[in-house]
Design a protein around this motif. Structure first.
Motif, PDB file in Angstrom:
ATOM      1  N   HIS A 151       0.840  -1.206   0.000  1.00 36.07           N
ATOM      2  CA  HIS A 151       0.000   0.000   0.000  1.00 36.07           C
ATOM      3  C   HIS A 151       0.878   1.260   0.000  1.00 36.07           C
ATOM      4  O   HIS A 151       0.703   2.170  -0.812  1.00 36.07           O
ATOM      5  CB  HIS A 151      -0.940  -0.008   1.208  1.00 36.07           C
ATOM      6  CG  HIS A 151      -1.684   1.285   1.342  1.00 36.07           C
ATOM      7  ND1 HIS A 151      -1.221   2.338   2.110  1.00 36.07           N
ATOM      8  CD2 HIS A 151      -2.819   1.734   0.745  1.00 36.07           C
ATOM      9  CE1 HIS A 151      -2.043   3.367   1.984  1.00 36.07           C
ATOM     10  NE2 HIS A 151      -3.019   3.027   1.165  1.00 36.07           N
ATOM     11  N   ASP A 152       1.852   1.287   0.894  1.00 33.99           N
ATOM     12  CA  ASP A 152       2.679   2.495   1.042  1.00 33.99           C
ATOM     13  C   ASP A 152       3.542   2.759  -0.195  1.00 33.99           C
ATOM     14  O   ASP A 152       3.680   3.893  -0.638  1.00 33.99           O
ATOM     15  CB  ASP A 152       3.609   2.355   2.256  1.00 33.99           C
ATOM     16  CG  ASP A 152       2.814   2.348   3.553  1.00 33.99           C
ATOM     17  OD1 ASP A 152       1.589   2.598   3.495  1.00 33.99           O
ATOM     18  OD2 ASP A 152       3.412   2.081   4.606  1.00 33.99           O
ATOM     19  N   THR A 153       4.138   1.696  -0.738  1.00 36.89           N
ATOM     20  CA  THR A 153       5.077   1.920  -1.849  1.00 36.89           C
ATOM     21  C   THR A 153       4.340   2.243  -3.156  1.00 36.89           C
ATOM     22  O   THR A 153       4.793   3.085  -3.923  1.00 36.89           O
ATOM     23  CB  THR A 153       6.021   0.707  -2.029  1.00 36.89           C
ATOM     24  OG1 THR A 153       5.240  -0.488  -2.051  1.00 36.89           O
ATOM     25  CG2 THR A 153       7.039   0.642  -0.909  1.00 36.89           C
ATOM     26  N   VAL A 154       3.212   1.582  -3.379  1.00 39.10           N
ATOM     27  CA  VAL A 154       2.465   1.898  -4.610  1.00 39.10           C
ATOM     28  C   VAL A 154       1.902   3.322  -4.501  1.00 39.10           C
ATOM     29  O   VAL A 154       1.922   4.085  -5.472  1.00 39.10           O
ATOM     30  CB  VAL A 154       1.355   0.847  -4.886  1.00 39.10           C
ATOM     31  CG1 VAL A 154       0.502   1.267  -6.077  1.00 39.10           C
ATOM     32  CG2 VAL A 154       1.977  -0.522  -5.150  1.00 39.10           C
ATOM     33  N   THR A 155       1.444   3.697  -3.301  1.00 42.97           N
ATOM     34  CA  THR A 155       0.944   5.074  -3.107  1.00 42.97           C
ATOM     35  C   THR A 155       2.071   6.069  -3.400  1.00 42.97           C
ATOM     36  O   THR A 155       1.872   7.073  -4.091  1.00 42.97           O
ATOM     37  CB  THR A 155       0.446   5.263  -1.659  1.00 42.97           C
ATOM     38  OG1 THR A 155      -0.558   4.277  -1.417  1.00 42.97           O
ATOM     39  CG2 THR A 155      -0.136   6.647  -1.445  1.00 42.97           C
ATOM     40  N   ARG A 156       3.262   5.764  -2.881  1.00 45.82           N
ATOM     41  CA  ARG A 156       4.410   6.651  -3.122  1.00 45.82           C
ATOM     42  C   ARG A 156       4.664   6.814  -4.629  1.00 45.82           C
ATOM     43  O   ARG A 156       4.839   7.911  -5.139  1.00 45.82           O
ATOM     44  CB  ARG A 156       5.648   6.032  -2.455  1.00 45.82           C
ATOM     45  CG  ARG A 156       6.934   6.765  -2.684  1.00 45.82           C
ATOM     46  CD  ARG A 156       7.009   7.983  -1.791  1.00 45.82           C
ATOM     47  NE  ARG A 156       8.364   8.457  -1.627  1.00 45.82           N
ATOM     48  CZ  ARG A 156       8.792   9.080  -0.545  1.00 45.82           C
ATOM     49  NH1 ARG A 156       7.984   9.306   0.474  1.00 45.82           N
ATOM     50  NH2 ARG A 156      10.028   9.502  -0.470  1.00 45.82           N
ATOM     51  N   ALA A 157       4.667   5.674  -5.322  1.00 47.60           N
ATOM     52  CA  ALA A 157       4.929   5.716  -6.773  1.00 47.60           C
ATOM     53  C   ALA A 157       3.831   6.501  -7.479  1.00 47.60           C
ATOM     54  O   ALA A 157       4.096   7.333  -8.349  1.00 47.60           O
ATOM     55  CB  ALA A 157       5.012   4.294  -7.320  1.00 47.60           C
ATOM     56  N   ARG A 158       2.595   6.272  -7.069  1.00 52.71           N
ATOM     57  CA  ARG A 158       1.472   6.926  -7.754  1.00 52.71           C
ATOM     58  C   ARG A 158       1.441   8.432  -7.497  1.00 52.71           C
ATOM     59  O   ARG A 158       1.011   9.221  -8.334  1.00 52.71           O
ATOM     60  CB  ARG A 158       0.170   6.250  -7.308  1.00 52.71           C
ATOM     61  CG  ARG A 158      -1.062   6.667  -8.071  1.00 52.71           C
ATOM     62  CD  ARG A 158      -0.900   6.453  -9.593  1.00 52.71           C
ATOM     63  NE  ARG A 158      -1.709   7.371 -10.350  1.00 52.71           N
ATOM     64  CZ  ARG A 158      -2.914   7.098 -10.835  1.00 52.71           C
ATOM     65  NH1 ARG A 158      -3.438   5.912 -10.689  1.00 52.71           N
ATOM     66  NH2 ARG A 158      -3.586   8.006 -11.499  1.00 52.71           N
ATOM     67  N   ASP A 209       1.663   9.057 -12.911  1.00 50.00           N
ATOM     68  CA  ASP A 209       0.294   8.582 -13.178  1.00 50.00           C
ATOM     69  C   ASP A 209       0.255   7.130 -13.637  1.00 50.00           C
ATOM     70  O   ASP A 209      -0.799   6.502 -13.645  1.00 50.00           O
ATOM     71  CB  ASP A 209      -0.325   9.402 -14.325  1.00 50.00           C
ATOM     72  CG  ASP A 209      -0.738  10.764 -13.822  1.00 50.00           C
ATOM     73  OD1 ASP A 209      -0.817  10.933 -12.590  1.00 50.00           O
ATOM     74  OD2 ASP A 209      -0.955  11.657 -14.673  1.00 50.00           O
ATOM     75  N   ASN A 210       1.413   6.664 -14.108  1.00 54.26           N
ATOM     76  CA  ASN A 210       1.460   5.345 -14.723  1.00 54.26           C
ATOM     77  C   ASN A 210       2.321   4.429 -13.844  1.00 54.26           C
ATOM     78  O   ASN A 210       3.547   4.534 -13.832  1.00 54.26           O
ATOM     79  CB  ASN A 210       2.061   5.519 -16.126  1.00 54.26           C
ATOM     80  CG  ASN A 210       1.922   4.282 -16.981  1.00 54.26           C
ATOM     81  OD1 ASN A 210       1.774   3.173 -16.472  1.00 54.26           O
ATOM     82  ND2 ASN A 210       1.974   4.460 -18.296  1.00 54.26           N
ATOM     83  N   ILE A 232      -4.080  -2.193  -6.492  1.00 57.59           N
ATOM     84  CA  ILE A 232      -5.048  -1.450  -7.333  1.00 57.59           C
ATOM     85  C   ILE A 232      -5.614  -0.273  -6.530  1.00 57.59           C
ATOM     86  O   ILE A 232      -5.675   0.858  -7.013  1.00 57.59           O
ATOM     87  CB  ILE A 232      -6.182  -2.381  -7.834  1.00 57.59           C
ATOM     88  CG1 ILE A 232      -5.625  -3.440  -8.784  1.00 57.59           C
ATOM     89  CG2 ILE A 232      -7.283  -1.568  -8.531  1.00 57.59           C
ATOM     90  CD1 ILE A 232      -6.635  -4.492  -9.244  1.00 57.59           C
ATOM     91  N   LYS A 233      -5.975  -0.543  -5.276  1.00 60.53           N
ATOM     92  CA  LYS A 233      -6.554   0.541  -4.447  1.00 60.53           C
ATOM     93  C   LYS A 233      -5.545   1.673  -4.246  1.00 60.53           C
ATOM     94  O   LYS A 233      -5.922   2.841  -4.170  1.00 60.53           O
ATOM     95  CB  LYS A 233      -6.974  -0.020  -3.081  1.00 60.53           C
ATOM     96  CG  LYS A 233      -8.314  -0.708  -3.139  1.00 60.53           C
ATOM     97  CD  LYS A 233      -8.933  -0.805  -1.749  1.00 60.53           C
ATOM     98  CE  LYS A 233     -10.285  -1.472  -1.791  1.00 60.53           C
ATOM     99  NZ  LYS A 233     -10.368  -2.648  -0.914  1.00 60.53           N
ATOM    100  N   ALA A 234      -4.255   1.313  -4.192  1.00 62.44           N
ATOM    101  CA  ALA A 234      -3.223   2.346  -3.971  1.00 62.44           C
ATOM    102  C   ALA A 234      -2.874   3.082  -5.261  1.00 62.44           C
ATOM    103  O   ALA A 234      -2.073   4.013  -5.235  1.00 62.44           O
ATOM    104  CB  ALA A 234      -1.974   1.691  -3.374  1.00 62.44           C
ATOM    105  N   GLY A 235      -3.438   2.646  -6.385  1.00 64.10           N
ATOM    106  CA  GLY A 235      -3.258   3.430  -7.612  1.00 64.10           C
ATOM    107  C   GLY A 235      -2.508   2.760  -8.744  1.00 64.10           C
ATOM    108  O   GLY A 235      -2.205   3.412  -9.756  1.00 64.10           O
ATOM    109  N   ALA A 236      -2.188   1.467  -8.615  1.00 62.11           N
ATOM    110  CA  ALA A 236      -1.487   0.799  -9.729  1.00 62.11           C
ATOM    111  C   ALA A 236      -2.404   0.773 -10.959  1.00 62.11           C
ATOM    112  O   ALA A 236      -3.605   0.513 -10.844  1.00 62.11           O
ATOM    113  CB  ALA A 236      -1.101  -0.617  -9.331  1.00 62.11           C
TER     114      ALA A 236
END
Ligand code: KIV
Ligand code: ZN
Length: 520
Positions: free
Chosen positions: A127-134, A138-139, A163-167
């Motif tokens: 959750h934290d790392t995907v949120t950081r990337a997002r 945007d991609n 997916i919820k974190a923005g992937a």
């Protein structure tokens, strides 16, 4: 559904420069990476994974420059599941017209053990790392490494979290090449059906070839609903390699009747890029390799030749021209002029400027003096040799004479140019090649383990050029050198020195563990 609608289009994600380059000995230098990226972009690959920016300064520079130069393709960099990797990745890809951050973590029980994260802790990390990337880009692509050996319920939880974190893309790697086609299709289908939000993102498949099923598994994943295939030119990659780009693209084209999906790849560019990747990686393509192997369109048997002459479709399901192979391969000779050489090289995928052509023409004439007929394969070997010399050259073979035959000892008299100065020695050995390598060691002391010494005759006949490949290892760093010459011992000396030059460059790069770093 209309043709080429979103449902029919399969995105091609090429990872030759990341997963391919990760394969032991396949190291490419900076200019070689830029060249391959440009060819990939020109051939219509949708996404180029250009490298692992945090791995070294060199990787970072290569990814940034590829990003800056990119024209149409999305440029992606890889990052482990920690903020430092992700931030560094963004720094490298952010100048691309279309940047992407690809972050991953090993989700199978074996990988969870290594990272010492509980299932819940790993969910929080995703959750934290995907949120950081997002928040940066945007991609964002997220991969559960070793997905095919991860418990299904837990895999669903991880994918849902990402997916919820923005992937925006979820890649399902078969990291160790363990899955089989039906399972590969079912896994993607199951994720699409079960995971909330799955309809909003693209699923990708990333298959390794340990059991020789990478292409079949990737195509099956598409049947299951994946719309991005991760692959490499010539199937280059860790261990037995990745899905081969040329195989999936041509399979989708030739069997479009049963796999009605399109790609954006211009297939006539396949042969050229295959040759370039083989040359710069030092990994020769096996002769019977599907699509790009030397024998893929050769017909030896009388029955086949007879059928081919009457109607090519008797034994050919695709035409050589479809992958950019020239239909005529009449040899050149010593009377051939510069224009003929330029035209032939263009046909083989090499477009040369006037100065470069001038140099190659001199070398072509030297070769034609020694060899009556210069075939396409000879020219490719010549070009491989001249591009391999273009790298940073600390060492160069200036003069070599060997004494060999039935009477021992065999010896080599060698002059090596080291950083611009000439040094000479004579060394003995068990045969002329061993003597030559000993002479190199005497002039430039080093302690490597020779992993491979391979000689390959480029064409038939006793005047054929030999292509020699040498793979050596020093402190975990593996490099490959290649050279071609009508004199096998000269080709061996140059290939050995080519590998040493690469090693000298690699010594400045730390040996990197791509697995995991334990803190965020
Ligand atoms: O094989 C693999 O799991 C990978 C990931 C980093 C996507 O290459
Ligand atoms: Zn991989």
């Amino acid at each position: 559904m209309t043709k080429n609608s979103k449902q029919d289009r399969v995105l091609i994600f090429d990872t030759t420069l990341r997963d391919g380059e990760q394969s032991p000995g396949a190291t490419m230098n900076h200019n070689e990476k830029l060249e391959i990226a440009e060819l990939l972009d020109e051939m219509g690959v949708d996404i180029i994974e250009a490298g692992f920016p945090i791995a070294s300064e060199g990787d970072f520079k290569a990814v940034s420059e590829i990003a800056e130069r990119s024209k149409n393709a999305v440029i992606c960099g890889l990052a482990r599941a920690n903020y430092k990797d992700i931030d560094r990745c963004w720094e490298a890809v952010k100048y691309a017209r279309q940047p992407r951050i690809h972050t991953f973590i090993g989700t199978s029980p074996l990988h969870r053990d290594i990272t010492a994260l509980s299932q819940d802790d790993m969910i929080a990390r995703i959750h934290d790392t995907v949120t950081r990337a997002r928040n940066l880009c945007d991609n964002v692509q997220w991969s559960p490494m070793d997905a095919t050996r991860t418990e299904e319920d837990y895999l669903c939880r991880t994918v849902e979290t990402a997916i919820k974190a923005g992937a925006t893309t979820i890649n399902i790697p078969d990291t160790v090449g363990y899955t089989a086609p039906r399972e590969s299709a079912d896994l993607i289908r199951m994720l699409i059906n079960k995971v909330p939000g799955a309809d909003k993102i693209i699923f990708a498949t990333h298959c390794h070839n340990d059991l020789g099923m990478a292409t079949a598994n990737a195509l099956a994943a598409v049947e299951g609903g994946a719309r991005q295939i991760e692959c490499t030119i010539n199937g280059l990659g860790e261990r037995a390699g990745n899905t081969a780009l040329e195989e999936v693209v041509m399979a989708l084209r030739v069997r479009n009747d049963i796999m009605p999906y399109s790609t954006g790849v211009d297939t006539t560019k396949i042969m050229n890029i295959s040759r370039r990747v083989a040359a710069v990686s030092g990994f020769a393509v096996q002769h019977n390799k599907a699509i790009v192997g030397k024998n893929a369109f050769a017909h030896e048997s009388g029955i086949h030749q007879d059928g081919m002459l009457k109607n090519a479709e008797t034994f050919e399901i695709m035409r050589p021209q479809d992958i950019g192979l020239s239909s005529s391969s009449l040899p050149l000779g010593k009377h051939s002029g510069r224009a003929a050489l330029r035209a032939k090289l263009k046909d083989l995928g090499y477009e040369l400027g006037d100065n470069q052509l001038k140099d190659v023409f001199v070398r072509f004439k030297e070769l034609a003096d020694r060899k009556k007929e210069v075939y396409d394969e000879d020219l490719i070997a010549l070009m491989t040799d001249s591009t391999s010399e273009a790298g940073s050259e600390h060492l160069k073979v200036k003069f070599l004479r060997v004494i060999c035959g039935t009477e021992a000892p065999q010896s080599a008299d060698l002059t090596l140019t080291i950083d611009g100065k000439d040094f000479q020695t004579t060394a003995q050995g068990d045969g002329p090649v061993d003597a030559t390598f000993n002479a190199v060691k005497a002039l430039y002391p080093h302690n490597v383990r020779l992993q491979l010494y391979q000689v390959h005759a480029v064409t038939e006949g006793t005047d054929a050029q030999a292509t020699v490949s040498v793979r050596m290892e020093e402190d975990g760093r593996i490099v490959t050198g290649q050279s071609a010459d009508t004199d096998t011992v000269v080709a061996s000396a140059k290939a050995y020195v080519h590998a040493l030059n690469k090693l000298i460059v690699r010594r400045q790069k730390p040996v990197f563990n791509a697995q995991m770093s334990t803190s965020k």
